[in-house]
Design a protein around this motif. Structure first.
Motif, short mmCIF file in Angstrom:
data_model
loop_
_atom_site.label_atom_id
_atom_site.label_comp_id
_atom_site.label_asym_id
_atom_site.label_seq_id
_atom_site.Cartn_x
_atom_site.Cartn_y
_atom_site.Cartn_z
N GLU A 274 8.84 12.73 51.97
CA GLU A 274 8.83 11.87 53.15
C GLU A 274 8.57 10.42 52.76
OE1 GLU A 274 6.56 13.67 56.20
OE2 GLU A 274 6.80 11.98 57.57
N LEU A 275 7.73 10.27 51.75
CA LEU A 275 7.44 8.94 51.23
C LEU A 275 8.68 8.37 50.55
CD1 LEU A 275 4.56 7.87 51.41
CD2 LEU A 275 4.25 8.52 49.04
N LEU A 276 9.26 9.20 49.71
CA LEU A 276 10.39 8.76 48.89
C LEU A 276 11.58 8.37 49.75
CD1 LEU A 276 11.12 8.56 45.88
CD2 LEU A 276 12.13 10.83 46.08
N LEU A 277 11.87 9.18 50.76
CA LEU A 277 13.09 8.94 51.53
C LEU A 277 12.90 7.95 52.68
CD1 LEU A 277 14.61 12.52 51.53
CD2 LEU A 277 15.13 10.60 50.04
N THR A 278 11.67 7.46 52.87
CA THR A 278 11.50 6.38 53.83
C THR A 278 11.38 5.04 53.12
OG1 THR A 278 9.14 6.86 53.90
CG2 THR A 278 10.47 7.75 55.68
N MET A 279 11.50 5.09 51.79
CA MET A 279 11.56 3.84 51.03
C MET A 279 12.96 3.25 51.21
SD MET A 279 8.89 3.08 49.22
CE MET A 279 7.29 3.81 48.89
N PRO A 280 13.10 1.95 50.96
CA PRO A 280 14.44 1.36 51.13
C PRO A 280 15.37 1.72 49.98
CG PRO A 280 12.89 -0.30 50.45
CD PRO A 280 12.10 0.95 50.64
N ILE A 281 15.59 3.01 49.80
CA ILE A 281 16.52 3.48 48.78
C ILE A 281 17.42 4.53 49.43
CG2 ILE A 281 14.91 3.12 46.88
CD1 ILE A 281 14.47 6.18 46.92
N THR A 282 18.56 4.79 48.81
CA THR A 282 19.42 5.83 49.37
C THR A 282 19.04 7.16 48.73
OG1 THR A 282 21.07 5.59 47.64
CG2 THR A 282 21.32 4.18 49.57
N ALA B 134 13.45 2.98 38.40
CA ALA B 134 12.06 3.21 38.82
C ALA B 134 11.81 4.70 39.01
CB ALA B 134 11.77 2.44 40.12
N ILE B 135 12.75 5.37 39.64
CA ILE B 135 12.57 6.81 39.89
C ILE B 135 12.64 7.59 38.59
CG2 ILE B 135 13.65 8.82 40.97
CD1 ILE B 135 14.40 6.87 43.27
N ILE C 9 18.78 0.77 55.12
CA ILE C 9 18.05 0.13 54.02
C ILE C 9 17.30 -1.13 54.47
CG2 ILE C 9 18.24 -0.81 51.68
CD1 ILE C 9 18.72 2.16 51.73
N THR D 149 10.99 5.93 61.20
CA THR D 149 10.94 5.48 59.80
C THR D 149 12.19 5.89 59.03
OG1 THR D 149 9.76 7.51 59.25
CG2 THR D 149 8.44 5.55 59.62
N PHE E 95 4.73 2.19 41.21
CA PHE E 95 6.01 2.85 41.50
C PHE E 95 6.49 2.47 42.90
CE2 PHE E 95 7.85 6.83 43.40
CZ PHE E 95 9.10 6.71 42.83
N GLU F 149 7.74 -0.97 43.02
CA GLU F 149 9.08 -1.10 42.42
C GLU F 149 10.16 -0.66 43.39
OE1 GLU F 149 9.55 0.66 38.57
OE2 GLU F 149 7.79 -0.39 37.80
N ARG G 294 8.91 -6.75 41.24
CA ARG G 294 8.89 -6.61 39.78
C ARG G 294 7.93 -7.66 39.19
NH1 ARG G 294 11.54 -3.04 41.17
NH2 ARG G 294 13.32 -1.98 40.24
N PHE H 37 13.20 8.96 58.26
CA PHE H 37 13.13 10.17 57.43
C PHE H 37 14.05 11.25 57.97
CE2 PHE H 37 10.88 14.25 56.37
CZ PHE H 37 11.30 14.28 55.05
N ASN I 163 20.32 -3.88 42.49
CA ASN I 163 19.19 -3.31 43.22
C ASN I 163 19.13 -1.80 43.09
OD1 ASN I 163 17.00 -3.31 44.78
ND2 ASN I 163 17.92 -4.39 46.52
N LYS J 150 14.44 -0.09 56.73
CA LYS J 150 13.31 0.53 56.03
C LYS J 150 12.49 -0.51 55.27
CE LYS J 150 15.26 5.14 55.38
NZ LYS J 150 15.93 6.04 54.42
N GLY K 14 17.96 -0.83 39.75
CA GLY K 14 16.50 -0.95 39.65
C GLY K 14 15.80 0.24 40.29
N ASN K 15 16.30 0.66 41.45
CA ASN K 15 15.68 1.81 42.12
C ASN K 15 15.81 3.08 41.29
OD1 ASN K 15 15.04 0.21 44.29
ND2 ASN K 15 16.87 0.75 45.46
#
Lengths: 327, 247
Positions: free
Chosen positions: B86-94, B9-10, A78, A56, A105, A108, A113, A58, B2, A81, B5-6
């Motif tokens: 773990e949730l946050l950093l497996t999202m499609p964000i840097t 959101a955070i 990216i 994933t 959240f 988003e 959106r 992480f 993008n 993921k 937007g991320n």
């Protein structure tokens, strides 16, 4: 978004992870296709969670390559993921948020959106039966609801790939059943990898299972194939009444194709015996031979056994010394 | 777009996190109480007989020393403790978007607390005719200084899953950065070392750079000092977060 000709959605090659001197995952390779539900089995600390965390994105792997939907997880995380929905171990969520706030959240962060976001949240809430706690704060929820909230988060963007780390851990039997049927339903269209300790779950849900032990893959196959590895696979169980144990062993000793015979138990005049096959016995051959041998007895039960996953699991994953002790 | 937007959101979530617990309200009340007490009681606002806010701003570096790390301590420690990282950093964000989003939220929160000190601004304008340019400049300096404290708190917060440890660490680091420009200490150093050494040490201090703002001077060097503290600390935060994951 997804190109249909990509058959391998997840491809893992020689994946390793070392934490200092401790090797948690040691050169594992496997791939998963669309429509597969892959079960990750293994004792605690075998490297299941570490593998999932690497897939994933992480934690970065120490060595090896992970490709998700054609994207390299390390070089191009990216878009990779984006394809994945992930339920981490222990299902974490922000305790200070409401269920609706939390899912909003997450939606988003998935790039949804406005109307899209609202729709996605509603769909996930519906699928995970969270309507009744929609406006409740996460820290007031019971464990089951909290778990489902995190699960809802993982499917919010309708991902092609779902990675679930012990999705049924700590749930009651009804909730387990719900999650399992959800996995099975979604598994038809997606790629699902999930880890578990519960072997019956593997049989109920998985199309394929991988057993990991001490960081290495020790078995990889359909639940049926894995069961074949069991000592018990193909053995014939016989229950007869009105005979003694000595008679039974005596008669069954000469059955052709039998390796050995053991008395399983004796109770109220009935006696259970198991006949193990010499080699792979073909469709009921051994059963017929046993039936021949015990003609004239009052037979209560006679059937060929399938093999048991838990036994296979134990045989594969227990260190040799411990195996001797349990025998 | 993008990434913007991320980050939004955070930031939104993080700000919501402050206000969904009593921490935010307690912080604001304490901050206002303390600035008020210090300004009027110890700063001698009235006794000075001057239409400026020196008595008010004088205390900011010292108040921030304890209050700002208290705001920043949860940024990453809480994520690590609860496993949501773990949730946050497996999202499609840097990781950068997450770090920046969180930092901006806490900075905006301090900014809000600072805005709520407007009664002193009104008071001083009611009582006399202060140079409001100086006051705006000092507000800007104070806000930048708060950002630097916060960035350091973000760094210490990423180091541990324990908020108290994070708090103590950042207070100590910030204290050092304040003290190296503190008059008694610079005098002490001046008696022993060459002026170049004293100046070098003092140039690392939050105090030294804040002083020119209080005189109404917005010097680019001071702005750059605070911004570079922030950039450096946030960058180190990202390194720490990466190294945790690398094991």
């Amino acid at each position: 978004m997804l190109v249909s000709y990509q058959t391998f959605m997840i491809r893992v090659e020689n994946l390793s992870k070392a934490f200092g001197p401790k090797v948690a995952v040691n050169r594992i390779s496997f791939s998963v296709e669309k429509g597969e539900v892959l079960g990750f089995l293994g004792p605690n600390g075998a490297g299941k969670s570490t593998s999932m965390r690497m897939i994933t994105g992480f934690i970065p792997p120490s060595e090896g390559k992970i490709t998700v939907g054609g994207y390299d997880m390390v070089a191009d995380p990216i878009p990779a993921k984006r394809l994945i929905g992930y339920l981490p171990e222990n299902a974490p969520s922000y305790a200070d948020m409401t269920v609706s706030g939390f899912l909003g959240f997450c939606a988003e962060l998935r790039g949804l959106r406005g109307d899209e976001k609202k729709k996605a949240v509603n769909r996930a809430v519906e699928m995970c039966f969270l309507e009744s706690v929609y406006y409740q704060s996460v820290d007031t929820l019971s464990k089951g609801y909290r778990h489902r909230t995190c699960f809802a988060q993982s499917i919010i963007h309708d991902p092609d790939i779902l990675i679930l780390d012990e999705p049924t851990d700590g749930l009651d039997p009804n909730q387990k059943h719900e999650i399992r049927s959800l996995i099975r339903r979604m598994g038809e269209k997606k790629v699902i990898i999930f880890s578990t300790h519960i072997l019956e779950e593997v049989e109920a849900v998985c199309s394929r299972a991988i057993i990991i032990d001490r960081g290495q893959i020790v078995a990889n196959g359909t639940p049926q194939e894995l069961k074949q590895k069991s000592d018990l696979a193909g053995a014939v169980l016989l229950c007869a009444s009105g005979v003694t144990a000595a008679e039974v062993t005596d008669r069954l000793a000469n059955v052709s194709g039998a390796r050995k015979t053991t008395i399983v138990k004796q109770d109220q005049g009935k006696i259970w015996a198991r006949v193990y096959p010499k080699s792979e016995s073909r469709n009921g051959e051994l059963a017929r031979a046993v039936h021949q041998a015990v003609q004239g007895w009052a037979i209560e039960e006679l059937h060929t056994e399938e093999g048991r996953l838990d036994e296979v699991f134990r045989n594969i994953t227990l260190p040799d010394t411990a195996k001797e002790e349990t025998k | 777009m993008n990434s913007f937007g991320n980050i939004t959101a955070i930031t939104k979530r993080e700000l919501g996190g402050y206000f969904s617990s009593p921490v935010a309200y307690i912080f604001i009340v304490i901050f206002l109480l303390l600035t008020g007490t210090f300004t009027f009681l110890f700063g001698g606002f009235f006794e000075r007989g001057q239409a400026n806010l020196e008595a008010f701003f004088l205390w900011h570096p010292w108040l921030y020393l304890f209050l700002v790390p208290a705001v920043g301590m949860r940024l990453w420690a809480e994520e690590r403790r609860s496993g949501t990282i773990e949730l946050l950093l497996t999202m499609p964000i840097t990781a950068w978007q997450a770090i920046l989003g969180k930092f901006l939220a806490s900075w905006a929160f301090i900014g809000l607390a600072l805005v709520l000190t407007f009664p002193v601004f009104i008071t001083v304008n009611y009582l006399g005719t202060p140079d409001n340019g100086v006051i705006w400049a000092t507000y800007l300096g104070s806000f930048l200084m708060a950002g630097s404290y916060l960035a350091i708190s973000s760094l210490t917060s990423a180091l541990t899953r324990n908020q108290v440890v994070s708090l103590i660490l950042s207070v100590v680091i910030c204290l050092l950065l304040v003290l190296c420009g503190f008059q008694p200490l610079t005098d002490f150093l001046a008696a022993r070392f060459s002026p170049a050494v004293v100046d070098t040490v003092a140039s690392f201090s939050f105090l030294t750079h804040f002083m020119s703002f209080t005189k109404g001077v917005v010097d680019s060097r001071d702005v750059i000092f605070y911004l570079s503290i922030m950039v450096f600390s946030l960058f180190t935060t990202s390194v720490i977060i990466r190294s945790h994951r690398a094991g």
